[in-house]
Design a protein around this motif. Structure first.
Motif, PDB file in Angstrom:
ATOM      1  N   SER A  25      -4.764  36.204  11.621  1.00  0.00           N
ATOM      2  CA  SER A  25      -4.572  34.729  10.806  1.00  0.00           C
ATOM      3  C   SER A  25      -3.143  34.899  10.177  1.00  0.00           C
ATOM      4  O   SER A  25      -3.030  35.861   9.284  1.00  0.00           O
ATOM      5  CB  SER A  25      -5.494  34.471   9.831  1.00  0.00           C
ATOM      6  N   LYS A  26      -2.309  33.848  10.205  1.00  0.00           N
ATOM      7  CA  LYS A  26      -0.939  33.932   9.724  1.00  0.00           C
ATOM      8  C   LYS A  26      -1.481  33.412   8.120  1.00  0.00           C
ATOM      9  O   LYS A  26      -0.912  31.953   8.157  1.00  0.00           O
ATOM     10  CB  LYS A  26       0.172  33.376  10.526  1.00  0.00           C
ATOM     11  N   SER A  27      -1.876  34.262   7.295  1.00  0.00           N
ATOM     12  CA  SER A  27      -2.088  33.576   5.938  1.00  0.00           C
ATOM     13  C   SER A  27      -1.256  33.329   4.996  1.00  0.00           C
ATOM     14  O   SER A  27      -1.354  32.588   3.999  1.00  0.00           O
ATOM     15  CB  SER A  27      -3.522  34.270   5.310  1.00  0.00           C
ATOM     16  N   TYR A  28      -0.119  34.029   5.219  1.00  0.00           N
ATOM     17  CA  TYR A  28       0.973  34.238   4.098  1.00  0.00           C
ATOM     18  C   TYR A  28       2.255  33.968   4.862  1.00  0.00           C
ATOM     19  O   TYR A  28       2.495  34.137   6.039  1.00  0.00           O
ATOM     20  CB  TYR A  28       1.201  35.311   3.493  1.00  0.00           C
ATOM     21  N   MET A  29       3.306  33.317   4.183  1.00  0.00           N
ATOM     22  CA  MET A  29       4.425  32.997   4.782  1.00  0.00           C
ATOM     23  C   MET A  29       5.164  34.468   5.270  1.00  0.00           C
ATOM     24  O   MET A  29       5.906  34.645   6.223  1.00  0.00           O
ATOM     25  CB  MET A  29       5.470  32.624   3.485  1.00  0.00           C
ATOM     26  N   GLU A  30       4.816  35.642   4.497  1.00  0.00           N
ATOM     27  CA  GLU A  30       5.551  36.826   4.821  1.00  0.00           C
ATOM     28  C   GLU A  30       4.769  37.366   6.114  1.00  0.00           C
ATOM     29  O   GLU A  30       5.374  38.402   6.820  1.00  0.00           O
ATOM     30  CB  GLU A  30       5.005  37.961   3.639  1.00  0.00           C
ATOM     31  N   ASP A  31       3.701  36.883   6.473  1.00  0.00           N
ATOM     32  CA  ASP A  31       2.895  37.475   7.741  1.00  0.00           C
ATOM     33  C   ASP A  31       3.965  36.984   9.078  1.00  0.00           C
ATOM     34  O   ASP A  31       4.412  36.032   9.106  1.00  0.00           O
ATOM     35  CB  ASP A  31       1.776  36.653   8.068  1.00  0.00           C
ATOM     36  N   LEU A  32       3.870  38.061   9.947  1.00  0.00           N
ATOM     37  CA  LEU A  32       4.930  37.953  10.877  1.00  0.00           C
ATOM     38  C   LEU A  32       4.274  36.843  12.304  1.00  0.00           C
ATOM     39  O   LEU A  32       4.736  35.914  12.720  1.00  0.00           O
ATOM     40  CB  LEU A  32       5.052  39.524  11.857  1.00  0.00           C
TER      41      LEU A  32
END
Length: 603
Positions: free
Chosen positions: A107-114
């Protein structure tokens, strides 16, 4: 909330009971800590291989799963949702978390996640200090195999069946972030979106730096769902150290040994104590997961006394198996058992003494090792390879009842005064009762990481083919002078000795892998044939491996080595038998891996 066992898995979500599975987190940890580092002995290394399955229950699915090393035995509170069971809003990024994780984020939970499909390494935080996108779909609802390695300097993770290159590599000094003793296991979470995170098998092995090191070796052979709510959940697993056995001797041990018509001499405990000067440390020859071996003198004859650790796993079964198996075997390339002792809860075996000790102490010795200055020349190495091949051919084809050794490795090859090879340590060996069968089924996989055939993780079976695979790894070790998992060669060795040598074969430079200590003095055609034979023995498809009878014929020059593909084939299971076999080369061994289970002697 309590956990439940259902559908061949440890289910700790209300998927079974009907409760909601949103906003949950949990950890599944091995109950005993692993000593990762000490000021006197440095940092331990470890390898772990596991198979997980992530099945979304909503679209999109939940947050993901992570392999973790943590100094805390309890899960952080309020760690559901995006926190992956690793931290929470108030502790995220704090050094007090004492956790390092390899996350499989879905899950792309953060802006930093690719992306919503990546691998990352996290230190005391859910923010990855390094991350990489993955081509394999983590949320596919299918089994995904992962291997994580740490060599004391670099943390590497491989994802998928081929594992030709690591999905992520990070130089990291774990003692900077973790306490001396850590718990190993998994964490997972769900948010408003949900999924099931199931760990279906798990192997962990590490070189403990404890004052009294035991090999930490954990197997989970049933599916394990690691979504936990309420409190941390601990797996009650088996380890090669446990509660001390009861002090009273078990009469069944002697009964099982005495059933064998060829049972060797029974010694009194006081005889073997006197022979070894009461197991004096100055007489110690070596240690292993089983216990310790001591040099001793019985009536002026040198012997090696194997003392089983009181904490070794299934010590009595291994002891009985070793005595009853090897006492029926007679071959010049097998270590001879002189006698045994079971008294006052001591399990002892006396073997003939091998003056040049074990192969690993010579083949892997460093130039600076003043105790072992010997560099084995090519003729000696080739003789050792042939000797082990003869021993295995005898076990597989020359006995009335076929024997699977199950633990072929350099430390189990002993060398006599003339450097002739003797195969020893039959603690894991099993006899196959029916001559037309080739495998032994077991709930608990046996062997040593690095020597184990890939199908072992899927079948739970030992077979002639798995013995052949281990023999192939051994041949590569002897020719190259390197251990199966050595990673010291310019980071090109991360995938093990088989992949490393196969890459040189692909580049038509296979002789470049030969041990540099030979200084180019070796029989080139003989060496090339030995390496090609070794690769054929390590073929990912067990049906494509030669029998030990054929391996021996290759080594004696009767036949050419099997033809092997330039590119190493991927491991696929279930394996596909070839369309046809060469009658002359007898591929594969009769019976194959998929024949029905046989009647067994021993565990």
């Amino acid at each position: 909330m309590h956990s439940e066992i259902a559908f061949d898995a440890i289910q700790v979500t209300p998927d079974v009971s009907g409760s909601p599975i949103t906003n949950l987190s949990g950890q599944a940890l091995y109950k005993r800590p692993f000593k990762l580092w000490s000021e006197s002995k440095g940092t331990a290394s470890f390898n772990t291989t596991f198979v997980f399955r992530i099945t979304p229950r909503t679209d999109p699915g939940g947050e993901g799963l992570a392999f973790i090393l943590t100094g805390h035995a309890t899960r952080p509170e309020n760690s559901e949702g995006k926190w992956l069971g690793i931290s929470n809003a108030s502790t995220n990024g704090s050094a007090q978390n004492q956790i390092v994780a390899v996350e499989f984020d879905t899950s792309k939970s953060y802006m930093e996640d690719l992306s919503n499909n990546h691998i990352g390494v996290n230190v005391n935080s859910v923010y990855s200090i390094k991350q990489e996108n993955l081509s394999i779909n983590l949320s596919s609802g299918t089994d995904i195999i992962v291997k994580v390695q740490y060599d004391g300097k670099n943390l590497s993770a491989f994802v998928g069946t081929q594992m030709k290159a690591p999905a992520i590599v990070l130089p990291i000094n774990l003692p900077d972030h973790l306490p001396q003793k850590v718990f190993v296991g998994f964490s997972a979470s769900t948010g408003n979106h949900t999924q099931l995170n199931c760990v279906r098998s798990w192997e962990f092995s590490g070189s403990s730096v404890d004052e009294h090191p035991d090999l930490l070796w954990v197997w989970i052979m049933v599916p394990v769902t690691v979504l936990v709510s309420g409190a941390a959940f601990y797996f009650s697993l088996k380890r090669k150290c446990g509660k001390q056995e009861e002090e009273e001797d078990d009469p069944r041990v002697e009964q099982q040994i005495q059933r064998s018509s060829t049972a060797p001499r029974k010694f009194r405990l006081k005889e073997l104590k006197a022979a070894t000067e009461n197991f004096n440390s100055k007489n110690e020859l070596g240690k292993g997961g089983f216990g310790t071996v001591y040099k001793g003198f019985l009536k002026n004859k040198e012997v090696a006394v194997k003392r089983f650790s009181r904490n070794s796993h299934q010590r009595k079964q291994d002891f009985i198996a070793e005595v009853t198996t090897i006492s029926n075997l007679h071959h010049k390339n097998l270590v001879k058992l002189v006698g045994w002792c079971y008294e006052k809860n001591e399990l002892l075996l006396a073997y003939e003494f091998m003056s040049n000790k074990s192969l690993d102490k010579l083949i892997f010795c460093k130039k600076s090792d003043v105790e072992n200055p010997i560099t084995l020349n090519w003729e000696t190495r080739y003789g050792i390879i042939c000797g082990v091949a003869q021993a295995l051919d005898y076990l597989h084809n020359g006995c009335e009842k076929r024997v699977l050794h199950r633990d072929i490795k350099a430390s189990n090859i002993l060398l006599d005064s003339d450097f002739n090879a003797r195969l020893g340590d039959f603690g894991l060996a099993r006899i196959i009762q029916l001559s037309d069968q080739t495998h032994h089924s077991t709930k608990e996989i046996a062997g040593t990481p690095g020597y184990m055939a890939p199908e072992s993780f899927h079948t739970g079976r030992a077979a002639v083919e798995t013995d052949v695979y281990a023999f192939g790894v051994l041949v590569l070790e002897v020719v190259c002078g390197r251990k199966p998992g050595d990673q010291s060669v310019n980071n090109k060795y991360n995938n093990g000795i088989v992949d490393w040598v196969w890459e040189y074969y692909r580049r038509q430079r296979i002789l470049d892998v030969v041990d540099l200590r030979l200084k180019g003095v070796f029989h080139k055609e003989q060496t090339e044939y030995a390496l090609m034979l070794a690769l054929s023995c390590c073929h990912p498809n067990p049906y494509q491996r030669p029998s030990m009878r054929i391996a021996l014929r290759v080594l004696t020059g009767e036949v050419d080595p099997p033809v092997i593909p330039i590119e190493k084939p991927p491991f696929v299971w279930p394996a596909t038998p070839p369309v046809s076999f060469s009658e002359d080369l007898e591929y594969p061994p009769t019976g194959g891996l998929l024949s029905p289970p046989s009647e067994l002697i021993g565990r």
